[in-house]
Design a protein around this motif. Sequence first.
Motif, PDB file in Angstrom:
ATOM      1  N   GLU A  11     -23.870  -6.236  71.181  1.00 25.87           N
ATOM      2  CA  GLU A  11     -25.288  -5.976  71.415  1.00 25.87           C
ATOM      3  C   GLU A  11     -25.795  -4.766  70.640  1.00 25.87           C
ATOM      4  O   GLU A  11     -26.887  -4.798  70.076  1.00 25.87           O
ATOM      5  N   TYR A  20     -29.493 -10.619  77.586  1.00 29.99           N
ATOM      6  CA  TYR A  20     -28.355  -9.734  77.364  1.00 29.99           C
ATOM      7  C   TYR A  20     -27.071 -10.466  77.747  1.00 29.99           C
ATOM      8  O   TYR A  20     -27.084 -11.426  78.510  1.00 29.99           O
ATOM      9  N   GLN A  39     -32.368   0.391  72.740  1.00 28.14           N
ATOM     10  CA  GLN A  39     -32.167  -0.757  71.848  1.00 28.14           C
ATOM     11  C   GLN A  39     -32.909  -0.615  70.521  1.00 28.14           C
ATOM     12  O   GLN A  39     -32.436  -1.101  69.495  1.00 28.14           O
TER      13      GLN A  39
END
Length: 573
Positions: free
Chosen positions: A183, A177, A214
């Motif tokens: 992201e 990350y 995610q």
Amino acid sequence: MECAILSGVGTKPLFPKKLKIDGRSSKVSGLSLRVAKRDLSVEALVWPSPGDEIPFWNKEFPCPDEVIVEVEEDDEAMHIIHVSAEMAPVAKVGGLGDVVTGLGRACLSRGHSVDIMLPFYECIPKNHINELKLMNSYNSYYDGSWIPVNAYRGIVSGIPVIFIEPSNNLFKGQTVYGGSYNELEAYLFFTRACLEWLQVTGTQPDIIHVHEWQTAALPLLYWDMYHHLSLKKPRILLTIHNMEHYGECRQEQLSKCGLDGSIYATTDKAVDDRTIGHNPERLSLLKGGIVYSNAVVTVSPTYLKETLCSGWLSSILISNRQKYFGVLNGIDTAMWNPEFDVFLPAKFHAQNVKGKKLCKYYVQKGLGLATGDHGTDMTNKVPLVICITRLVAQKGLHLITHAIKRIEELGGQMIILGKAPDGNVEREFEGLANMHNQGHSIRILLMYSEELSHMLYAAADMVLVPSMYEPCGLSQMIGMRYGAVPVVRKTGGLADTVFDMDDQPNHDMVNGFVFEGIDEASLDRALDRAFAYYIDKPDEWNSIVKKVMEIDSSWNNTAGKYIKIYDSIRARE
């Protein structure tokens, strides 16, 4: 064989052996027992010291034995594909990576077909992947264009992994990350690229298992797009490991992956309820995943109850209660096994804990917490408490800092191992380290080392987990596996795994020390009781050490519960 499964340092295999272990115990015979006896020899140990040029946890270690765990296979095999941002050890940041690997291996051992789909982060060490090869190239849609993508296959920790590598700059950087790319948009691209790969290859798994925010957009993409194309068989399960990460998303960001983001801006779909009436309103990918998945799991029964009673997502969880389950995580009992752990200077097990005392003295010597040449009898009279954690607010930072003071007052020792992502917290703990690290009671190590964590669990008399909230928690389970008695705050998975020594109505379950308050006095009372047991009741203490080491926290137990849920939602032909 995967030689860097545990160490993360790319060690060479030293004549790796296959050890066969029954799934219900860690008993083996032959060579492994002879190794254990040899490791218990005090004379054979080279004692470390703080002045060593190479810290004792950074030396080269032999490759872990390939442990074959024999478990009974399930009657009907399924094909399960995990879609995840993390996987231990190649892309591990926290517990998510451990869960994906542990659950995947357990399902494989039960006769199911398992694949893991993972972004091909630039930082992934390729030498940790066996049989890595390019499978195929294809295009996946994003923001008005079709982006070339490469799909690689390799083996990690015995599990087939499909690595998704886009041709743009997504997933570039030195860490999993925190790269220079957006992201949220990267993971939206990844989730669609996974479904696109399934479509172009004709792959139809029974279950697609997604994890955290995610990959929580995958259920939306599946049911509103790909299920109308060629993907008919899969059903979707979402595991929420931490309800505090919502996947906040603007409508136009979701639209970049080919969906109409405005369609999801309703309370019964994916609108972030906290932003209703704002300009603009936002979406929550996690909420959308809850609504669109066939089943939703969180990582302990108590955390499930807590999430139904508090937090803005509680209303959508209540309305989907019939498909919401709490399943306690497991630990990899092959990876975390003091009887065969290659990082330990001496091995031990519940029936013979002599090696644990040597591990304790070894760590004390290496960190400057012991004096004399072979003072194991003296140092074992001093309780050693460890706290292995990310140094973030969730973990109870004020209680951790208070524990340093209280444990020193009680005449004990404490070792803290962990990183602080926040600069202010890091500076606070650096100040504490400068204050304490030259004495004979406290060591604060602002780092993370897989090797050292194994040694600390083996050395510890107690493991402290004073979290403000804890969806599941692995530290208390790993600690017990190594004979460290847990001292925990009663919340989430900690409440499901640790039961107080003074709880007489549930005496058969007692295995640690529990406190409920978030104040220092509540922690003090738990520590005081734990130290009193250790010092004044050695026979009872030794009995509880043996008891906690025999608790079954294996992934096989947890996998059985997941497989029941998989089976309940899969499509029947």
